[in-house]
Write a protein that holds these residues in place. Sequence first.
Motif, PDB file in Angstrom:
ATOM      1  N   LEU A  59       0.823  -1.200   0.000  1.00  0.00           N
ATOM      2  CA  LEU A  59       0.000   0.000   0.000  1.00  0.00           C
ATOM      3  C   LEU A  59       0.869   1.266   0.000  1.00  0.00           C
ATOM      4  CD1 LEU A  59      -2.733  -1.121   2.555  1.00  0.00           C
ATOM      5  CD2 LEU A  59      -2.971  -0.927   0.071  1.00  0.00           C
ATOM      6  N   GLY A  60       1.985   1.235   0.740  1.00  0.00           N
ATOM      7  CA  GLY A  60       2.890   2.379   0.742  1.00  0.00           C
ATOM      8  C   GLY A  60       3.514   2.612  -0.620  1.00  0.00           C
ATOM      9  N   SER A  61       3.918   1.528  -1.275  1.00  0.00           N
ATOM     10  CA  SER A  61       4.491   1.648  -2.613  1.00  0.00           C
ATOM     11  C   SER A  61       3.463   2.185  -3.600  1.00  0.00           C
ATOM     12  CB  SER A  61       5.013   0.287  -3.087  1.00  0.00           C
ATOM     13  OG  SER A  61       6.010  -0.207  -2.220  1.00  0.00           O
ATOM     14  N   LEU A  62       2.220   1.715  -3.462  1.00  0.00           N
ATOM     15  CA  LEU A  62       1.155   2.203  -4.338  1.00  0.00           C
ATOM     16  C   LEU A  62       0.920   3.690  -4.142  1.00  0.00           C
ATOM     17  CD1 LEU A  62      -1.194   1.679  -6.323  1.00  0.00           C
ATOM     18  CD2 LEU A  62      -2.607   1.108  -4.346  1.00  0.00           C
ATOM     19  N   LEU A  63       0.896   4.128  -2.889  1.00  0.00           N
ATOM     20  CA  LEU A  63       0.674   5.542  -2.596  1.00  0.00           C
ATOM     21  C   LEU A  63       1.786   6.406  -3.186  1.00  0.00           C
ATOM     22  CD1 LEU A  63      -1.081   7.626  -1.110  1.00  0.00           C
ATOM     23  CD2 LEU A  63       0.325   7.237   0.922  1.00  0.00           C
ATOM     24  N   LEU A  64       3.022   5.964  -3.024  1.00  0.00           N
ATOM     25  CA  LEU A  64       4.154   6.732  -3.552  1.00  0.00           C
ATOM     26  C   LEU A  64       4.179   6.730  -5.081  1.00  0.00           C
ATOM     27  CD1 LEU A  64       6.971   5.557  -1.099  1.00  0.00           C
ATOM     28  CD2 LEU A  64       5.809   7.776  -1.124  1.00  0.00           C
ATOM     29  N   ALA A  65       3.685   5.662  -5.681  1.00  0.00           N
ATOM     30  CA  ALA A  65       3.730   5.536  -7.137  1.00  0.00           C
ATOM     31  C   ALA A  65       2.587   6.247  -7.845  1.00  0.00           C
ATOM     32  CB  ALA A  65       3.729   4.055  -7.535  1.00  0.00           C
ATOM     33  N   ASP A 210      -5.268   2.667 -13.081  1.00  0.00           N
ATOM     34  CA  ASP A 210      -6.535   2.106 -12.588  1.00  0.00           C
ATOM     35  C   ASP A 210      -6.396   0.618 -12.306  1.00  0.00           C
ATOM     36  OD1 ASP A 210      -7.425   4.640 -13.278  1.00  0.00           O
ATOM     37  OD2 ASP A 210      -8.352   3.964 -15.154  1.00  0.00           O
ATOM     38  N   VAL A 211      -5.696  -0.063 -13.189  1.00  0.00           N
ATOM     39  CA  VAL A 211      -5.524  -1.509 -13.071  1.00  0.00           C
ATOM     40  C   VAL A 211      -4.566  -1.857 -11.933  1.00  0.00           C
ATOM     41  CG1 VAL A 211      -4.594  -3.540 -14.262  1.00  0.00           C
ATOM     42  CG2 VAL A 211      -6.112  -1.967 -15.476  1.00  0.00           C
ATOM     43  N   VAL A 212      -3.443  -1.134 -11.846  1.00  0.00           N
ATOM     44  CA  VAL A 212      -2.464  -1.407 -10.793  1.00  0.00           C
ATOM     45  C   VAL A 212      -3.068  -1.160  -9.417  1.00  0.00           C
ATOM     46  CG1 VAL A 212      -0.272  -0.656  -9.793  1.00  0.00           C
ATOM     47  CG2 VAL A 212      -0.480  -0.937 -12.264  1.00  0.00           C
ATOM     48  N   THR A 213      -3.798  -0.066  -9.264  1.00  0.00           N
ATOM     49  CA  THR A 213      -4.436   0.246  -7.983  1.00  0.00           C
ATOM     50  C   THR A 213      -5.453  -0.817  -7.602  1.00  0.00           C
ATOM     51  OG1 THR A 213      -4.149   2.625  -8.340  1.00  0.00           O
ATOM     52  CG2 THR A 213      -5.817   1.949  -6.736  1.00  0.00           C
ATOM     53  N   ALA A 214      -6.283  -1.223  -8.543  1.00  0.00           N
ATOM     54  CA  ALA A 214      -7.286  -2.253  -8.268  1.00  0.00           C
ATOM     55  C   ALA A 214      -6.625  -3.562  -7.855  1.00  0.00           C
ATOM     56  CB  ALA A 214      -8.157  -2.473  -9.504  1.00  0.00           C
ATOM     57  N   ALA A 215      -5.537  -3.919  -8.528  1.00  0.00           N
ATOM     58  CA  ALA A 215      -4.859  -5.182  -8.229  1.00  0.00           C
ATOM     59  C   ALA A 215      -4.294  -5.191  -6.816  1.00  0.00           C
ATOM     60  CB  ALA A 215      -3.745  -5.421  -9.248  1.00  0.00           C
ATOM     61  N   ILE A 216      -3.629  -4.118  -6.416  1.00  0.00           N
ATOM     62  CA  ILE A 216      -3.003  -4.078  -5.096  1.00  0.00           C
ATOM     63  C   ILE A 216      -4.044  -3.975  -3.992  1.00  0.00           C
ATOM     64  CG2 ILE A 216      -1.511  -2.709  -3.576  1.00  0.00           C
ATOM     65  CD1 ILE A 216       0.225  -2.100  -5.972  1.00  0.00           C
ATOM     66  N   LEU A 217      -5.043  -3.130  -4.163  1.00  0.00           N
ATOM     67  CA  LEU A 217      -6.069  -2.981  -3.130  1.00  0.00           C
ATOM     68  C   LEU A 217      -6.822  -4.288  -2.907  1.00  0.00           C
ATOM     69  CD1 LEU A 217      -7.642   0.540  -3.803  1.00  0.00           C
ATOM     70  CD2 LEU A 217      -6.224  -0.161  -1.867  1.00  0.00           C
ATOM     71  N   SER A 218      -7.274  -4.912  -3.973  1.00  0.00           N
ATOM     72  CA  SER A 218      -8.069  -6.134  -3.819  1.00  0.00           C
ATOM     73  C   SER A 218      -7.226  -7.287  -3.286  1.00  0.00           C
ATOM     74  CB  SER A 218      -8.714  -6.525  -5.154  1.00  0.00           C
ATOM     75  OG  SER A 218      -7.735  -6.713  -6.153  1.00  0.00           O
ATOM     76  N   THR A 219      -5.964  -7.357  -3.693  1.00  0.00           N
ATOM     77  CA  THR A 219      -5.095  -8.427  -3.202  1.00  0.00           C
ATOM     78  C   THR A 219      -4.838  -8.289  -1.708  1.00  0.00           C
ATOM     79  OG1 THR A 219      -3.999  -8.691  -5.353  1.00  0.00           O
ATOM     80  CG2 THR A 219      -2.819  -9.498  -3.413  1.00  0.00           C
ATOM     81  N   THR A 220      -4.524  -7.081  -1.257  1.00  0.00           N
ATOM     82  CA  THR A 220      -4.232  -6.888   0.171  1.00  0.00           C
ATOM     83  C   THR A 220      -5.479  -7.058   1.028  1.00  0.00           C
ATOM     84  OG1 THR A 220      -4.483  -4.473  -0.112  1.00  0.00           O
ATOM     85  CG2 THR A 220      -2.252  -5.384  -0.225  1.00  0.00           C
TER      86      THR A 220
END
Length: 267
Positions: A59-65, A210-220
Motif C-alpha cells: 500500500l505504501g508503494s502504491l501511494l508513492l507511485a 486504474d488496473v495497478v491500484t485495483a490489483a493491489i487494493l483487492s489483493t491486500t
Amino acid sequence: MKIFKAMWRIFVLTGILALPLGAGENPYGDWGSWSQHYSDYVLESAEYWVSNRTSQILLGSLLLAQPVLWKTDAITSRRIRNAAVLNDPFMRFGEAWGRMYGVTLLISVSVFRALQVSSDKTRDYQQLEYVLTGYGTTLAFAGSLKYLVGRTRPDGSNHYSFPSGHTTLAFATAEMTRQLYGNGWGSAAYALAILTGIERIQDKRHWLGDVVTAAILSTTIARSLAPGKVESSTLGDQQLALPKSGTPMFTLVWHFPRALPAIHFTP
C-alpha cells in the motif's frame, strides 16, 4: 453502473446464503453469536490490513507511485494498446473472467462445500463467509473510489475509471483462491487476473494506474480477510494458520522546530 449491479447481486446472495446460519446445523450457535463473530472478524481483518508488514509495503508503494502512474498513464496505456498483446478471443475471455466467470466459479465452489455433508461445517461456513466478504469489501472499496475520484475513462464514456472494477474482482478471486486452495491454483487465477487487467487497458476502458491500484487494493484486502489470519476466523487448518499481525514497516517521528517527518525503519 455494472459494478454496482454486481455489488447488489453479491450482497443479495450473501443474505440468502446466510439464512442457514440461523437454523439447522449452525456452527456459530444462535444469530446473536454469529453477528458478534462477524463484526469481530471484519474489525480484526481491518486491523491486520493496516498493521501487517506486507500490506504496508504494497500500500505504501502504491501511494508513492500514484503521482508517477497518473503522470505517465497516457503514454504507458497507449503503448500497451498499440502492442495489441491479446487477440479477440483472449480479450473477450479476459473481460468475462473479471466480470463474471471468476466470481461465479469461486462462489459456486464455496457454496457446494458449505452445503455438502462434512465433518467440519465451521470450516466450510467460514470459507464461504470469507469469499462473500472478500468480494463485498473489495467491490465496496472500488465503487466508493470510482465516485470519489471521478476519473475519465480512456474512451471518454464516463467518469468511473479509477479503479478498475473488473480487475478488482479478478485479483480478489486470485488471492482468495491462493489462500484457500494453495499456490498452484492461485498462480493460475493470478495469470487470469493479469489477463483481465491487460484486456481492460487494451480495450481503452482503463488506464494502467486504474488496473495497478485495483490489483493491489483487492489483493491486500483479500489477504487480510483470509481464514487463519485473524483470531475470529481461524479454521484450525495449519496451512492457513498464519500470524495475526506483523511489525509495522515504519513509524513517523516529527522533529521541531523544522517540522519535517523523519522515517525510521524497524527490522
